[in-house]
Motif scaffolding. Structure first.
Motif, PDB file in Angstrom:
ATOM      1  N   VAL A 197     -37.069  14.752 -37.720  1.00  0.00           N
ATOM      2  CA  VAL A 197     -36.293  15.370 -36.591  1.00  0.00           C
ATOM      3  C   VAL A 197     -36.551  16.794 -36.817  1.00  0.00           C
ATOM      4  CG1 VAL A 197     -34.174  15.539 -35.072  1.00  0.00           C
ATOM      5  CG2 VAL A 197     -34.530  13.553 -36.649  1.00  0.00           C
ATOM      6  N   ALA A 198     -37.416  17.414 -35.750  1.00  0.00           N
ATOM      7  CA  ALA A 198     -37.535  18.845 -35.773  1.00  0.00           C
ATOM      8  C   ALA A 198     -36.158  19.481 -34.725  1.00  0.00           C
ATOM      9  CB  ALA A 198     -38.785  19.270 -35.412  1.00  0.00           C
ATOM     10  N   VAL A 199     -35.471  20.369 -35.462  1.00  0.00           N
ATOM     11  CA  VAL A 199     -34.262  20.919 -34.648  1.00  0.00           C
ATOM     12  C   VAL A 199     -34.522  22.213 -34.614  1.00  0.00           C
ATOM     13  CG1 VAL A 199     -31.773  21.160 -34.435  1.00  0.00           C
ATOM     14  CG2 VAL A 199     -32.860  18.875 -35.810  1.00  0.00           C
ATOM     15  N   SER A 200     -34.471  22.827 -33.113  1.00  0.00           N
ATOM     16  CA  SER A 200     -34.422  24.380 -33.123  1.00  0.00           C
ATOM     17  C   SER A 200     -33.005  24.899 -32.874  1.00  0.00           C
ATOM     18  CB  SER A 200     -35.551  24.527 -32.047  1.00  0.00           C
ATOM     19  OG  SER A 200     -36.873  24.184 -32.217  1.00  0.00           O
ATOM     20  N   PHE A 201     -32.688  26.151 -33.107  1.00  0.00           N
ATOM     21  CA  PHE A 201     -31.513  26.389 -32.947  1.00  0.00           C
ATOM     22  C   PHE A 201     -31.470  28.050 -32.929  1.00  0.00           C
ATOM     23  CE2 PHE A 201     -32.378  25.554 -37.503  1.00  0.00           C
ATOM     24  CZ  PHE A 201     -32.234  26.597 -37.804  1.00  0.00           C
ATOM     25  N   SER A 202     -30.292  28.730 -32.414  1.00  0.00           N
ATOM     26  CA  SER A 202     -30.182  30.180 -32.638  1.00  0.00           C
ATOM     27  C   SER A 202     -28.924  30.043 -33.935  1.00  0.00           C
ATOM     28  CB  SER A 202     -29.524  30.609 -31.403  1.00  0.00           C
ATOM     29  OG  SER A 202     -28.473  30.092 -30.838  1.00  0.00           O
ATOM     30  N   VAL A 203     -28.897  31.420 -34.212  1.00  0.00           N
ATOM     31  CA  VAL A 203     -28.088  31.297 -35.671  1.00  0.00           C
ATOM     32  C   VAL A 203     -26.954  32.485 -35.132  1.00  0.00           C
ATOM     33  CG1 VAL A 203     -27.771  31.979 -37.946  1.00  0.00           C
ATOM     34  CG2 VAL A 203     -29.955  30.933 -37.121  1.00  0.00           C
ATOM     35  N   GLU A 204     -25.636  32.084 -35.429  1.00  0.00           N
ATOM     36  CA  GLU A 204     -24.604  33.003 -35.033  1.00  0.00           C
ATOM     37  C   GLU A 204     -24.046  33.125 -36.225  1.00  0.00           C
ATOM     38  OE1 GLU A 204     -22.037  31.492 -32.122  1.00  0.00           O
ATOM     39  OE2 GLU A 204     -23.632  31.619 -30.596  1.00  0.00           O
ATOM     40  N   HIS A 205     -23.592  34.100 -36.876  1.00  0.00           N
ATOM     41  CA  HIS A 205     -23.116  34.669 -38.130  1.00  0.00           C
ATOM     42  C   HIS A 205     -21.580  34.629 -37.975  1.00  0.00           C
ATOM     43  CE1 HIS A 205     -26.817  36.296 -40.231  1.00  0.00           C
ATOM     44  NE2 HIS A 205     -27.373  35.951 -38.821  1.00  0.00           N
ATOM     45  N   ARG A 206     -21.120  33.407 -37.970  1.00  0.00           N
ATOM     46  CA  ARG A 206     -19.621  33.250 -37.751  1.00  0.00           C
ATOM     47  C   ARG A 206     -19.163  31.852 -38.270  1.00  0.00           C
ATOM     48  NH1 ARG A 206     -17.977  30.304 -33.212  1.00  0.00           N
ATOM     49  NH2 ARG A 206     -19.810  30.084 -31.726  1.00  0.00           N
ATOM     50  N   ASP A 207     -17.731  31.852 -38.483  1.00  0.00           N
ATOM     51  CA  ASP A 207     -17.329  30.383 -38.461  1.00  0.00           C
ATOM     52  C   ASP A 207     -17.245  29.662 -37.424  1.00  0.00           C
ATOM     53  OD1 ASP A 207     -15.408  28.442 -38.875  1.00  0.00           O
ATOM     54  OD2 ASP A 207     -13.707  29.540 -39.302  1.00  0.00           O
ATOM     55  N   ILE A 208     -17.456  28.577 -37.530  1.00  0.00           N
ATOM     56  CA  ILE A 208     -17.698  27.553 -36.222  1.00  0.00           C
ATOM     57  C   ILE A 208     -16.407  27.727 -35.235  1.00  0.00           C
ATOM     58  CG2 ILE A 208     -16.811  25.507 -37.065  1.00  0.00           C
ATOM     59  CD1 ILE A 208     -19.052  24.094 -35.670  1.00  0.00           C
ATOM     60  N   ASP A 209     -15.243  27.958 -35.873  1.00  0.00           N
ATOM     61  CA  ASP A 209     -13.906  28.053 -35.291  1.00  0.00           C
ATOM     62  C   ASP A 209     -13.669  29.318 -34.781  1.00  0.00           C
ATOM     63  OD1 ASP A 209     -13.576  25.262 -35.272  1.00  0.00           O
ATOM     64  OD2 ASP A 209     -13.060  25.292 -37.586  1.00  0.00           O
ATOM     65  N   ALA A 210     -14.473  30.351 -34.930  1.00  0.00           N
ATOM     66  CA  ALA A 210     -14.086  31.846 -34.836  1.00  0.00           C
ATOM     67  C   ALA A 210     -14.572  32.040 -33.309  1.00  0.00           C
ATOM     68  CB  ALA A 210     -14.735  32.894 -35.610  1.00  0.00           C
ATOM     69  N   GLU A 211     -14.136  33.036 -32.609  1.00  0.00           N
ATOM     70  CA  GLU A 211     -14.372  33.035 -31.349  1.00  0.00           C
ATOM     71  C   GLU A 211     -15.819  33.875 -31.426  1.00  0.00           C
ATOM     72  OE1 GLU A 211     -12.892  35.854 -27.437  1.00  0.00           O
ATOM     73  OE2 GLU A 211     -11.524  35.592 -29.180  1.00  0.00           O
TER      74      GLU A 211
END
Length: 213
Positions: A197-211
């Motif tokens: 499975v090849a998964v593409s994504f963008s990266v956000e430098h934050r806790d998933i529950d942070a705004e």
């Protein structure tokens, strides 16, 4: 949209932090149940002359999903006998991949505790959130040079490598070395050419529950 954990090794975490990694490949789980309505199932047909082979896969990712990165970590030695599930979420965390730390209950991590595997990292301790933008199923060796670069391969002095390792003359050969270092010993090396499975994504430098910024 679903929130899921995803595990990365220290070199791959460093590539995520550096912004050089926007894809990951995971071995696909094939199933004999052709239920295309099931959430997460993916259907792929391959033709060879008059013969058609149908493959069905259970895929745990979909476009729009949010993945919180799990990685190796430590906390204060005072918590060595406490399981992650019993922690309250205000413990100081040190990330083994680069030595960075997030501090809640302490001004600094004065005395580091024991090494903890990424698979045991709680959701609140994650510092990276991946937003899934594309999901494909393919044979491992079908990876393109552009995709190998998106896996974190960098060019330095005419050679390609990932995190100063797996030096090679091409991005794909470098990625092959990385893949084998992680998967060869469990019988899923490059030469076996597994479905992935090849998964593409963008990266956000934050806790998933942070705004979100």
């Amino acid at each position: 949209m679903t929130d899921r954990p995803i595990l990365f090794s220290a070199p791959m975490v460093r590539a995520l932090l550096a912004g050089t990694k926007t894809q990951t490949r995971r071995v696909a789980t094939e199933t004999t149940l052709p239920h295309l309505r099931r959430v997460g199932d993916f259907h792929l047909s391959t033709g060879a002359g008059l013969l058609t082979m149908n493959h069905y896969f259970r895929i745990p990712y979909a476009v729009g999903d949010r993945l919180y990165v799990r990685e190796a970590w430590k906390t204060h030695a005072a918590y060595d006998d406490i399981s992650p599930a019993a922690m309250g979420g205000d413990e100081a965390i040190l990330y083994v991949a680069d030595g960075a730390h997030q501090t809640w209950g302490y001004p600094a991590i004065a005395k580091l505790g024991r090494f903890r595997q990424g698979m045991h990292m709680p959701r609140w301790a994650s510092r990276l959130t991946l937003m899934v933008t594309d999901v494909r199923v393919q044979r491992l060796q079908d990876i393109s040079e552009a995709d190998a670069v998106a896996e974190g391969v960098q060019s330095v002095d005419g050679l390609f490598h990932i995190d100063h390792d797996h030096h090679a003359a091409s991005p794909i050969t470098s990625y092959c070395g990385l893949w084998d270092s992680l998967n060869h010993d469990r019988g899923l090396g490059w030469d076996t050419n597994p479905w992935v499975v090849a998964v593409s994504f963008s990266v956000e430098h934050r806790d998933i529950d942070a705004e979100a910024p």
